[in-house]
Design a protein around this motif. Structure first.
Motif, PDB file in Angstrom:
ATOM      1  N   ALA A 247     -42.217  62.869  26.680  1.00  0.00           N
ATOM      2  CA  ALA A 247     -41.660  63.883  27.428  1.00  0.00           C
ATOM      3  C   ALA A 247     -42.459  64.945  27.202  1.00  0.00           C
ATOM      4  O   ALA A 247     -43.660  65.642  27.823  1.00  0.00           O
ATOM      5  N   THR A 248     -42.962  65.422  25.775  1.00  0.00           N
ATOM      6  CA  THR A 248     -43.477  66.620  25.556  1.00  0.00           C
ATOM      7  C   THR A 248     -44.133  66.113  24.024  1.00  0.00           C
ATOM      8  O   THR A 248     -43.577  65.581  23.476  1.00  0.00           O
ATOM      9  N   ALA A 249     -45.337  66.314  23.234  1.00  0.00           N
ATOM     10  CA  ALA A 249     -46.290  66.488  22.583  1.00  0.00           C
ATOM     11  C   ALA A 249     -46.741  67.423  22.260  1.00  0.00           C
ATOM     12  O   ALA A 249     -47.746  67.729  22.865  1.00  0.00           O
ATOM     13  N   SER A 250     -46.387  67.757  21.277  1.00  0.00           N
ATOM     14  CA  SER A 250     -46.654  69.523  20.192  1.00  0.00           C
ATOM     15  C   SER A 250     -46.808  69.402  19.151  1.00  0.00           C
ATOM     16  O   SER A 250     -46.940  68.259  18.427  1.00  0.00           O
ATOM     17  N   TYR A 251     -47.971  70.217  18.406  1.00  0.00           N
ATOM     18  CA  TYR A 251     -47.872  70.825  16.938  1.00  0.00           C
ATOM     19  C   TYR A 251     -48.226  72.232  16.819  1.00  0.00           C
ATOM     20  O   TYR A 251     -47.963  72.712  17.721  1.00  0.00           O
ATOM     21  N   ARG A 252     -47.472  71.771  15.088  1.00  0.00           N
ATOM     22  CA  ARG A 252     -47.621  73.626  14.748  1.00  0.00           C
ATOM     23  C   ARG A 252     -48.146  73.465  13.440  1.00  0.00           C
ATOM     24  O   ARG A 252     -48.392  72.632  12.801  1.00  0.00           O
ATOM     25  N   LEU A 253     -48.825  75.237  12.634  1.00  0.00           N
ATOM     26  CA  LEU A 253     -49.704  74.461  11.713  1.00  0.00           C
ATOM     27  C   LEU A 253     -48.298  75.146  10.780  1.00  0.00           C
ATOM     28  O   LEU A 253     -47.442  75.499  11.231  1.00  0.00           O
ATOM     29  N   MET A 254     -48.446  74.474   9.297  1.00  0.00           N
ATOM     30  CA  MET A 254     -47.196  74.304   8.049  1.00  0.00           C
ATOM     31  C   MET A 254     -47.039  75.613   8.271  1.00  0.00           C
ATOM     32  O   MET A 254     -47.832  76.381   7.795  1.00  0.00           O
ATOM     33  N   PRO A 255     -45.849  76.500   8.403  1.00  0.00           N
ATOM     34  CA  PRO A 255     -45.886  78.009   7.963  1.00  0.00           C
ATOM     35  C   PRO A 255     -46.125  78.278   6.515  1.00  0.00           C
ATOM     36  O   PRO A 255     -45.293  76.961   5.249  1.00  0.00           O
ATOM     37  N   HIS A 256     -46.623  78.982   5.920  1.00  0.00           N
ATOM     38  CA  HIS A 256     -46.528  79.566   4.338  1.00  0.00           C
ATOM     39  C   HIS A 256     -46.746  80.949   3.982  1.00  0.00           C
ATOM     40  O   HIS A 256     -46.919  81.492   4.099  1.00  0.00           O
ATOM     41  N   PRO A 299     -39.515  76.925   4.438  1.00  0.00           N
ATOM     42  CA  PRO A 299     -40.785  77.755   5.014  1.00  0.00           C
ATOM     43  C   PRO A 299     -41.157  77.222   6.480  1.00  0.00           C
ATOM     44  O   PRO A 299     -41.617  76.643   7.203  1.00  0.00           O
ATOM     45  N   TYR A 300     -40.307  75.217   6.124  1.00  0.00           N
ATOM     46  CA  TYR A 300     -40.646  74.575   7.785  1.00  0.00           C
ATOM     47  C   TYR A 300     -39.674  75.264   8.874  1.00  0.00           C
ATOM     48  O   TYR A 300     -40.294  74.775   9.972  1.00  0.00           O
ATOM     49  N   SER A 321     -47.823  82.860   6.745  1.00  0.00           N
ATOM     50  CA  SER A 321     -49.670  82.768   6.670  1.00  0.00           C
ATOM     51  C   SER A 321     -48.958  81.012   7.200  1.00  0.00           C
ATOM     52  O   SER A 321     -48.158  80.579   7.121  1.00  0.00           O
ATOM     53  N   ARG A 322     -50.140  80.709   7.501  1.00  0.00           N
ATOM     54  CA  ARG A 322     -50.377  79.023   7.988  1.00  0.00           C
ATOM     55  C   ARG A 322     -50.912  78.111   7.135  1.00  0.00           C
ATOM     56  O   ARG A 322     -52.281  78.665   6.707  1.00  0.00           O
ATOM     57  N   ILE A 323     -50.854  77.503   6.674  1.00  0.00           N
ATOM     58  CA  ILE A 323     -51.842  75.879   6.025  1.00  0.00           C
ATOM     59  C   ILE A 323     -52.393  75.236   6.844  1.00  0.00           C
ATOM     60  O   ILE A 323     -52.127  74.803   7.847  1.00  0.00           O
ATOM     61  N   PRO A 324     -53.295  75.520   6.682  1.00  0.00           N
ATOM     62  CA  PRO A 324     -54.930  75.346   7.957  1.00  0.00           C
ATOM     63  C   PRO A 324     -54.886  73.624   8.838  1.00  0.00           C
ATOM     64  O   PRO A 324     -55.467  72.849   9.320  1.00  0.00           O
ATOM     65  N   ASN A 325     -54.716  72.890   7.021  1.00  0.00           N
ATOM     66  CA  ASN A 325     -54.839  71.655   6.998  1.00  0.00           C
ATOM     67  C   ASN A 325     -53.572  70.445   7.470  1.00  0.00           C
ATOM     68  O   ASN A 325     -53.259  69.531   6.591  1.00  0.00           O
ATOM     69  N   HIS A 326     -52.260  71.401   7.447  1.00  0.00           N
ATOM     70  CA  HIS A 326     -51.558  70.042   7.853  1.00  0.00           C
ATOM     71  C   HIS A 326     -50.225  70.778   8.659  1.00  0.00           C
ATOM     72  O   HIS A 326     -50.585  72.257   9.313  1.00  0.00           O
ATOM     73  N   PHE A 327     -50.524  69.591   9.497  1.00  0.00           N
ATOM     74  CA  PHE A 327     -49.940  69.874  11.028  1.00  0.00           C
ATOM     75  C   PHE A 327     -48.121  69.394  11.497  1.00  0.00           C
ATOM     76  O   PHE A 327     -48.293  68.607  10.693  1.00  0.00           O
ATOM     77  N   ILE A 328     -47.577  69.779  11.897  1.00  0.00           N
ATOM     78  CA  ILE A 328     -45.486  69.044  12.032  1.00  0.00           C
ATOM     79  C   ILE A 328     -45.910  68.731  13.148  1.00  0.00           C
ATOM     80  O   ILE A 328     -46.063  69.396  14.451  1.00  0.00           O
TER      81      ILE A 328
END
Length: 369
Positions: A247-256, A299-300, A321-328
């Motif tokens: 139904a939905t598939a999304s992602y965001r970068l892990m906050p730091h 931080p999540y 900020s966001r961790i560029p190589n950590h996807f949620i």
């Protein structure tokens, strides 16, 4: 790339061809066919082949029990609710003789299975661990979450009205639901998907059934009829949205989240309770005579709202900020496959794409040499 593959390239089963024999209802054939196509089917697509894999003697694609699921819909609206129920029960005898399976048959099979289990457990002097595990399985899609269990309880509740209430001085209206779908097992499909099974890939309560038995398809008035046959085949979301497993598939970068300068006392309480709930917490401290200070705990939970920047002191004390190589990833399954399975299938597709590109690059280098 992974998100787009989950939406558009992970195959599922959906109704593709509708053969309309009779439709005297209000909904036009094309609109009704479109509604049927969007009904999610609770069957594991990995157990079926793509259409075109099997061919006939002339080399043309052939429909087989390995690539096609057949459903039928044959409903007639009576003049009253009692007459309509008589018509349905009379037709049920005919359908059973033809080997067709409705949502009512699956419910009866599930009920008889539970009764047999109870009687056998009494004979053994109690339930075994396997019996208790099976009892916990609900006739729902995931068999995992509290929401699924609550939905199953709501549907099976005796207070739920399975048919619409008659209004005085108005013609009877029949509501056609997905429970009226008749599954016509082909080949060995009935042995592969028995009615007493449960869980993902075996139907809501067994066999091959729609994901939910209470999806409204159409409404009929006395004398109106819908008679059709629908074939489900394997497809992907880039061909039609009905094949999309999510139904939905999304992602965001892990906050730091970093605390550059200590935040104490009232300002710490304001940060924890108002600006970023769930991200920080207050801990007791005796630094420089302060009572409490704010520390990062989760931080999540940060939504990157940056509401704290409205306070000039906090603006200088907190850095986000966001961790560029950590996807949620957030994957909401339609129901025919569990989210973890969808991710695994998407990774397989992505791997095949990478291997294909790598092979083309090797071929190009070989040609250049």
């Amino acid at each position: 790339a992974l998100r787009r593959i989950m939406i558009a390239e992970v195959p599922t089963m959906a109704l593709e061809f509708v053969y309309m024999w009779n439709n005297s209802g209000l909904i036009h054939d094309e609109v009704l066919s479109h509604r049927l196509g969007l009904v999610p089917l609770n069957v594991d697509p990995r157990l079926f082949d793509e259409y075109g894999f099997d061919v006939d003697e002339d080399g043309n694609p052939a429909a087989t029990d390995r690539n096609t699921i057949v459903f039928r819909l044959n409903v007639t609206c009576g003049r009253t609710a009692k007459e309509d129920e008589k018509i349905r029960k009379k037709m049920e005898v005919k359908w059973k003789n033809e080997g067709l399976v409705s949502g009512y048959d699956v419910a009866e099979a599930q009920k008889s299975k539970k009764e047999k289990k109870k009687s056998s457990s009494r004979g053994r002097g109690g339930k075994t661990n396997d019996d208790e595990m099976e009892d916990n399985l609900e006739p729902s899609v995931m068999n995992l979450s509290i929401a699924d269990r609550a939905a199953a309880d709501a549907v099976s509740s005796p207070n739920v009205q399975p048919t619409p209430i008659d209004s005085p001085h108005r013609p009877f209206t029949k509501h056609v639901y997905t429970r009226d779908f008749l599954w016509a097992p082909q080949g060995d499909q009935l042995s592969r998907f028995p009615l007493h099974s449960s869980g993902v890939g075996s139907g809501v309560g067994g066999g091959i059934r729609p994901l939910h038995e209470d999806i409204l398809i159409a409404k009929l008035r006395p004398g109106q009829v819908i008679e059709l046959e629908a074939h489900a085949r394997k497809g992907v979301g880039k061909d039609h949205a009905k094949f999309s497993p999510v139904a939905t598939a999304s992602y965001r970068l892990m906050p730091h989240v970093e605390i550059l300068k200590p935040v104490y006392d009232e300002l710490a309480e304001e940060l924890v309770n108002w600006f970023e709930p769930g991200v920080f917490k207050c801990e007791p401290t005796d630094e420089d005579g302060h009572r409490i200070k704010a520390v990062v705990v989760n931080p999540y939970a940060c939504t990157m709202s940056r509401n704290y920047m409205r306070n000039p002191i906090l603006k200088e004390s907190i850095k986000m900020s966001r961790i560029p190589n950590h996807f949620i990833f957030s994957v909401e399954s339609v129901g025919m496959m569990e989210p973890a399975v969808i991710v695994a299938e998407a990774l397989k597709v992505l791997k095949e794409k990478c291997e294909r590109v790598s092979g083309l690059a090797d071929d190009a280098l070989a040609m250049g040499e």
